[in-house]
Design a protein around this motif. Sequence first.
Motif, PDB file in Angstrom:
ATOM      1  N   PHE A 135       0.991  -1.204  -0.048  1.00 15.56           N
ATOM      2  CA  PHE A 135       0.015   0.058  -0.074  1.00 15.56           C
ATOM      3  C   PHE A 135       0.870   1.260   0.162  1.00 15.56           C
ATOM      4  N   LEU A 136       1.958   1.166   0.881  1.00  8.50           N
ATOM      5  CA  LEU A 136       2.929   2.264   0.827  1.00  8.50           C
ATOM      6  C   LEU A 136       3.520   2.688  -0.732  1.00  8.50           C
ATOM      7  N   SER A 137       3.794   1.531  -1.324  1.00  9.28           N
ATOM      8  CA  SER A 137       4.353   1.578  -2.496  1.00  9.28           C
ATOM      9  C   SER A 137       3.326   2.275  -3.717  1.00  9.28           C
ATOM     10  N   THR A 138       2.057   2.015  -3.329  1.00  7.57           N
ATOM     11  CA  THR A 138       1.005   2.307  -4.142  1.00  7.57           C
ATOM     12  C   THR A 138       0.697   3.881  -3.779  1.00  7.57           C
ATOM     13  N   LEU A 139       0.977   4.428  -2.723  1.00  6.36           N
ATOM     14  CA  LEU A 139       0.984   5.691  -2.255  1.00  6.36           C
ATOM     15  C   LEU A 139       1.985   6.546  -2.989  1.00  6.36           C
ATOM     16  N   MET A 140       2.947   6.013  -3.519  1.00  4.73           N
ATOM     17  CA  MET A 140       4.122   6.782  -4.349  1.00  4.73           C
ATOM     18  C   MET A 140       3.852   7.177  -5.508  1.00  4.73           C
ATOM     19  N   LEU A 141       2.457   6.564  -5.952  1.00  8.28           N
ATOM     20  CA  LEU A 141       2.170   6.711  -7.309  1.00  8.28           C
ATOM     21  C   LEU A 141       1.338   8.383  -7.170  1.00  8.28           C
ATOM     22  N   VAL A 142       1.167   8.607  -6.108  1.00 10.68           N
ATOM     23  CA  VAL A 142       0.584   9.941  -5.676  1.00 10.68           C
ATOM     24  C   VAL A 142       1.644  10.778  -5.111  1.00 10.68           C
ATOM     25  N   ASN A 143       2.373  10.270  -4.212  1.00 10.79           N
ATOM     26  CA  ASN A 143       3.178  10.921  -3.531  1.00 10.79           C
ATOM     27  C   ASN A 143       4.622  11.224  -4.590  1.00 10.79           C
ATOM     28  N   GLY A 144       4.823  10.517  -5.332  1.00 12.50           N
ATOM     29  CA  GLY A 144       6.052  10.500  -6.166  1.00 12.50           C
ATOM     30  C   GLY A 144       5.589  11.588  -7.299  1.00 12.50           C
ATOM     31  N   LEU A 145       4.334  12.008  -7.438  1.00 17.63           N
ATOM     32  CA  LEU A 145       4.015  12.795  -8.503  1.00 17.63           C
ATOM     33  C   LEU A 145       4.461  14.579  -7.981  1.00 17.63           C
ATOM     34  N   GLY A 259      12.037  12.368 -10.318  1.00 16.73           N
ATOM     35  CA  GLY A 259      10.583  12.098  -9.723  1.00 16.73           C
ATOM     36  C   GLY A 259       9.997  10.982 -10.282  1.00 16.73           C
ATOM     37  N   LEU A 260      10.315  10.830 -11.740  1.00 17.73           N
ATOM     38  CA  LEU A 260       9.456   9.567 -12.241  1.00 17.73           C
ATOM     39  C   LEU A 260      10.522   8.220 -11.811  1.00 17.73           C
ATOM     40  N   GLY A 261      11.886   8.393 -11.483  1.00 19.92           N
ATOM     41  CA  GLY A 261      12.363   7.401 -11.088  1.00 19.92           C
ATOM     42  C   GLY A 261      11.815   6.906  -9.623  1.00 19.92           C
ATOM     43  N   ILE A 262      11.420   7.845  -8.678  1.00 17.57           N
ATOM     44  CA  ILE A 262      11.176   7.600  -7.444  1.00 17.57           C
ATOM     45  C   ILE A 262       9.620   6.775  -7.680  1.00 17.57           C
ATOM     46  N   VAL A 263       8.624   7.107  -8.500  1.00 19.90           N
ATOM     47  CA  VAL A 263       7.603   6.535  -8.950  1.00 19.90           C
ATOM     48  C   VAL A 263       7.804   5.001  -9.249  1.00 19.90           C
ATOM     49  N   ALA A 264       8.614   4.889 -10.568  1.00 16.32           N
ATOM     50  CA  ALA A 264       8.746   3.774 -11.019  1.00 16.32           C
ATOM     51  C   ALA A 264       9.342   2.634 -10.098  1.00 16.32           C
ATOM     52  N   LEU A 268       8.126  -1.042  -8.729  1.00 14.62           N
ATOM     53  CA  LEU A 268       8.655  -2.070  -8.706  1.00 14.62           C
ATOM     54  C   LEU A 268       8.847  -2.841  -7.206  1.00 14.62           C
ATOM     55  N   ASN A 269       9.240  -2.018  -6.421  1.00 18.19           N
ATOM     56  CA  ASN A 269       9.367  -2.464  -5.104  1.00 18.19           C
ATOM     57  C   ASN A 269       8.176  -3.185  -4.664  1.00 18.19           C
ATOM     58  N   VAL A 318      18.275   9.422  -6.113  1.00 14.24           N
ATOM     59  CA  VAL A 318      16.994  10.010  -5.865  1.00 14.24           C
ATOM     60  C   VAL A 318      15.950   8.997  -6.082  1.00 14.24           C
ATOM     61  N   ALA A 319      16.058   8.189  -7.217  1.00 16.55           N
ATOM     62  CA  ALA A 319      15.095   6.932  -7.478  1.00 16.55           C
ATOM     63  C   ALA A 319      15.127   6.087  -6.555  1.00 16.55           C
ATOM     64  N   MET A 320      16.093   5.965  -5.616  1.00 13.65           N
ATOM     65  CA  MET A 320      16.133   5.010  -4.360  1.00 13.65           C
ATOM     66  C   MET A 320      15.342   5.379  -3.181  1.00 13.65           C
ATOM     67  N   LEU A 321      15.090   6.609  -3.383  1.00 12.42           N
ATOM     68  CA  LEU A 321      14.299   7.078  -1.922  1.00 12.42           C
ATOM     69  C   LEU A 321      12.749   6.473  -1.943  1.00 12.42           C
ATOM     70  N   GLY A 322      12.104   5.990  -2.723  1.00 11.61           N
ATOM     71  CA  GLY A 322      10.829   5.423  -2.720  1.00 11.61           C
ATOM     72  C   GLY A 322      11.072   4.073  -2.207  1.00 11.61           C
ATOM     73  N   PRO A 323      11.754   3.158  -2.566  1.00 17.40           N
ATOM     74  CA  PRO A 323      11.938   1.921  -2.090  1.00 17.40           C
ATOM     75  C   PRO A 323      12.517   1.942  -0.725  1.00 17.40           C
ATOM     76  N   VAL A 324      13.574   2.795  -0.415  1.00 26.25           N
ATOM     77  CA  VAL A 324      13.910   2.728   1.063  1.00 26.25           C
ATOM     78  C   VAL A 324      12.759   3.306   2.004  1.00 26.25           C
ATOM     79  N   LEU A 325      12.221   4.315   1.773  1.00 27.21           N
ATOM     80  CA  LEU A 325      11.217   4.824   2.622  1.00 27.21           C
ATOM     81  C   LEU A 325      10.128   3.819   2.836  1.00 27.21           C
TER      82      LEU A 325
END
Length: 396
Positions: A135-145, A259-264, A268-269, A318-325
């Motif tokens: 669910f947190l990964s899904t939130l990144m679809l919005v958060n990453g925007l 930012g697209l890297g964070i979302v992608a 994937l994570n 920057v792209a690794m921020l999403g999977p780490v958090l």
Amino acid sequence: MQASWSRRRQLVLVLGSLSAFGALTIDLYLPAMPRMATHLDASTASVQATLTVFVVGLAVGQVLVGPLSDAWGRRRPLLIGLALYAVASLACALAPDVGWLIAARVLQSLGAAAGTVLARAIARDLFSGVAMTRFLSTLMLVNGLAPILAPVVGGQLLAVTTWRALFVLLAGIGVLLLSAVALTLPETVPPERRQSAHPRALARTFARLAADRRFVRLILAAGLMFAAVFTYISGSSFVLQDGYGLSPQQFSLVFAVNGLGIVACSQLNGWLVGRVGTEAGLLTIALATAVLGSAGVLGCALAGAPLPLLLVFLFLVVAMLGPVLTNATSMALAEHGTTAGAASSLQGMTQFLIAGVAAAALGATGDDAVAMGAVMCCCAVPALLLALVRPSVRRH
């Protein structure tokens, strides 16, 4: 099933927007920082201070809001925070000098803290385990925007208006989210699950969290990773525009790609966790990649490498921020469901305080690419070392 899917999409949209508050409020005005310094007759350090005080305010605000939400429920603190955010954003737009702007940013940060900390706490109220990580990964679809769209919107608005309009836009977003929360988001902490708001009870809660070495290790790793990316956020507008000659519009496009890297990578994570790897394994891989990227940024800066190569290494960080958090937050909150507000606030405080120190270090050492790369390395390397620690198995 349709109603359930509709409700889930609504949760993703609202909670994702709330969790994006910090990034949105920072990233939107990044392309305007050099112009703000000129218009307000202020130094680069003074304008960067508007970023630093916002981060520190986010940290302090989360420590106040999180535990109170365990006692009062999530809705009331959230609505108060959103109202404060909207008013403070208007105050930023009216700032006659940099001192006024800094003060208004402090108030704005306290309001934004409610959305940042309570989005995580509400997610923990509703989900656990791998389901929470996904669910947190899904939130990144919005958060990453936020890091994708905010600097692009900011850069384009600067072509037709002044930086003050950016803060008017933030005020409007605050009002919109206030309405959305009031109308669509129910209370997720029933009265029987609420904790005491007495100072002694709060102190005991924080003491228990601080004594949980696994929790502390995870929030420190997440905080250091966030600080590495925040160093890029704080310094990149000056490094890429003043140092490498990018226009505000070109800079905003570079920011959007990262930012697209964070979302992608977040999506994937979410697919990999529970199928290919565990949260702990994916966290280690992401942090190792961030270390590689940080070292590459520093190496490019020292060697005077061309800008495209520097941008590749920045993207890796920057792209690794999403999977780490995502992975660190899910693991950190897993065993603290009844005190999710306090646990989330401690994570947020740590995250933004470390980021504030990193931004201050960057401001003190210079605003060039070498300083930015060095500070990023100093954050990413210890984050990886913390992730590599494997505690002994607990006996029950």
